[in-house]
Write a protein that holds these residues in place. Structure first.
Motif, PDB file in Angstrom:
ATOM      1  N   LEU A  20       1.097   4.328  -3.314  1.00  0.00           N
ATOM      2  CA  LEU A  20      -0.006   5.014  -2.603  1.00  0.00           C
ATOM      3  C   LEU A  20      -1.285   5.005  -3.445  1.00  0.00           C
ATOM      4  CD1 LEU A  20      -0.258   7.118  -0.023  1.00  0.00           C
ATOM      5  CD2 LEU A  20      -0.446   8.779  -1.860  1.00  0.00           C
ATOM      6  N   LEU A  21      -1.139   5.311  -4.732  1.00  0.00           N
ATOM      7  CA  LEU A  21      -2.338   5.394  -5.582  1.00  0.00           C
ATOM      8  C   LEU A  21      -2.915   3.996  -5.791  1.00  0.00           C
ATOM      9  CD1 LEU A  21      -1.213   8.067  -8.218  1.00  0.00           C
ATOM     10  CD2 LEU A  21      -2.533   8.390  -6.133  1.00  0.00           C
ATOM     11  N   GLY A  22      -2.024   3.034  -5.958  1.00  0.00           N
ATOM     12  CA  GLY A  22      -2.474   1.650  -6.135  1.00  0.00           C
ATOM     13  C   GLY A  22      -3.236   1.173  -4.911  1.00  0.00           C
ATOM     14  N   ARG A  23      -2.720   1.555  -3.741  1.00  0.00           N
ATOM     15  CA  ARG A  23      -3.405   1.148  -2.498  1.00  0.00           C
ATOM     16  C   ARG A  23      -4.761   1.833  -2.373  1.00  0.00           C
ATOM     17  NH1 ARG A  23       1.751   1.451  -0.484  1.00  0.00           N
ATOM     18  NH2 ARG A  23       1.462   3.479   0.521  1.00  0.00           N
ATOM     19  N   ALA A  24      -4.830   3.090  -2.841  1.00  0.00           N
ATOM     20  CA  ALA A  24      -6.115   3.815  -2.778  1.00  0.00           C
ATOM     21  C   ALA A  24      -7.138   3.123  -3.670  1.00  0.00           C
ATOM     22  CB  ALA A  24      -5.918   5.268  -3.202  1.00  0.00           C
ATOM     23  N   ILE A  25      -6.684   2.607  -4.802  1.00  0.00           N
ATOM     24  CA  ILE A  25      -7.578   1.857  -5.698  1.00  0.00           C
ATOM     25  C   ILE A  25      -8.006   0.550  -5.012  1.00  0.00           C
ATOM     26  CG2 ILE A  25      -7.736   0.597  -7.889  1.00  0.00           C
ATOM     27  CD1 ILE A  25      -5.656   2.622  -9.021  1.00  0.00           C
ATOM     28  N   ASP A  26      -7.024  -0.164  -4.477  1.00  0.00           N
ATOM     29  CA  ASP A  26      -7.343  -1.457  -3.821  1.00  0.00           C
ATOM     30  C   ASP A  26      -8.329  -1.261  -2.667  1.00  0.00           C
ATOM     31  OD1 ASP A  26      -5.528  -2.511  -5.595  1.00  0.00           O
ATOM     32  OD2 ASP A  26      -3.885  -2.627  -4.143  1.00  0.00           O
ATOM     33  N   ARG A  27      -8.216  -0.116  -2.003  1.00  0.00           N
ATOM     34  CA  ARG A  27      -9.103   0.130  -0.852  1.00  0.00           C
ATOM     35  C   ARG A  27     -10.436   0.748  -1.264  1.00  0.00           C
ATOM     36  NH1 ARG A  27      -5.485   3.893   2.290  1.00  0.00           N
ATOM     37  NH2 ARG A  27      -7.229   4.056   3.758  1.00  0.00           N
ATOM     38  N   GLY A  28     -10.605   0.929  -2.593  1.00  0.00           N
ATOM     39  CA  GLY A  28     -11.891   1.456  -3.071  1.00  0.00           C
ATOM     40  C   GLY A  28     -12.066   2.942  -2.843  1.00  0.00           C
ATOM     41  N   LEU A  29     -10.965   3.639  -2.506  1.00  0.00           N
ATOM     42  CA  LEU A  29     -11.070   5.102  -2.284  1.00  0.00           C
ATOM     43  C   LEU A  29     -11.192   5.830  -3.616  1.00  0.00           C
ATOM     44  CD1 LEU A  29      -8.369   5.496   0.520  1.00  0.00           C
ATOM     45  CD2 LEU A  29     -10.857   5.400   0.781  1.00  0.00           C
TER      46      LEU A  29
END
Ligand SMILES: Nc1cc(-c2cccs2)n[nH]1
Length: 243
Positions: A20-29
């Motif tokens: 989840l956190l990795g995806r938030a980084i990838d999505r620029g959140l």
């Protein structure tokens, strides 16, 4: 939100880039940067700690190294949009409410202490210039602050808009209404002779809501009576009080 973590074990923070956190980084959140405290040492041994004044066991982390590292990471502290967070067993309790408060921070800078902590003058120095929170994730002692940072970052980031698939999840967390969450069930209807409570399959949403609230109240009374006692007087209606 930008998150910086200063630590002598950068690899401990690798899980921040997973799931989840990795995806938030990838999505620029969120932006996440992990810094090795030893990058700000100047001696061949890259010393980050020293013996405690006044004697006693263990080692205390040196203020000079931390000062150079935090000056570099935080940047000009005047009107800094950053909060400095120092995990410690001797801190204020980290709670869901504090996690919510931190979601409005532009930047969170985490200083991971090891050994017997960081020279107090580091906190004192930065507390004169910016918000500094000494925070505990529970009444037990870890070896270092890195695990506490993983806990706090996950608790905060999951509350940020867009991070969770379903925003209702964060809104209906345990603690969101001051109570523990009740039990959850999914298929199969019967598992090892244990059935799903029939009300959950009734399609009667009002009855389901009432049942869930009752189970949450029961669980909270059993496991965390302190949370019940802390509820505002108007938090429980007549039906609640009958549980
Ligand atoms: N709650 C909590 C924090 C900690 C530590 C933070 C830094 C070193 S040990 N232990 N327990």
């Amino acid at each position: 939100m930008r998150i910086d973590v200063v630590t002598i074990f950068p690899s401990y923070l690798a899980p921040l880039r997973e799931a989840l956190l990795g995806r938030a980084i990838d999505r620029g959140l969120i932006e996440v940067a992990v810094h090795d405290l030893r990058d700000w040492t100047h001696d061949v041994h890259q010393a980050v700690d020293d013996s405690p004044y006044g004697g006693g066991p263990g080692m205390v982390m040196k203020p000079q190294v931390w000062g150079e590292a935090l000056d570099s990471v935080i940047g000009p502290v005047i009107d800094s949009p950053a909060r400095l967070v120092v995990p410690t067993p001797a801190g204020r309790p980290f709670t869901q409410q504090l996690a919510h408060e931190w979601t409005s921070a532009e930047r969170l800078v985490f200083a991971c202490g090891r050994y017997e902590g960081i020279d107090q003058r580091v906190v004192d120095h930065y507390a004169q210039r910016m918000p500094v929170d000494e925070v505990s994730i529970g009444d037990y002692v870890l070896v270092g602050g890195e695990v506490a940072v993983l806990v706090m970052v996950e608790a905060v980031v999951r509350l940020l808009p867009g991070v969770l698939g379903n925003p209702r999840s964060a809104a209906e967390d345990s603690f969101s209404d001051g109570l523990l969450e009740g039990p959850a069930y999914t298929r199969p209807e019967v598992w090892r002779d244990l059935p799903v409570p029939p009300v959950l399959r009734s399609g009667d949403h009002a009855a389901v809501d009432r049942w869930r609230r009752d189970r949450a109240l029961e669980r909270t009374a059993r496991l965390r009576p302190d949370l019940l006692a802390a509820l505002p007087p108007d938090a429980l209606d007549e039906a609640d009080r009958a549980v």
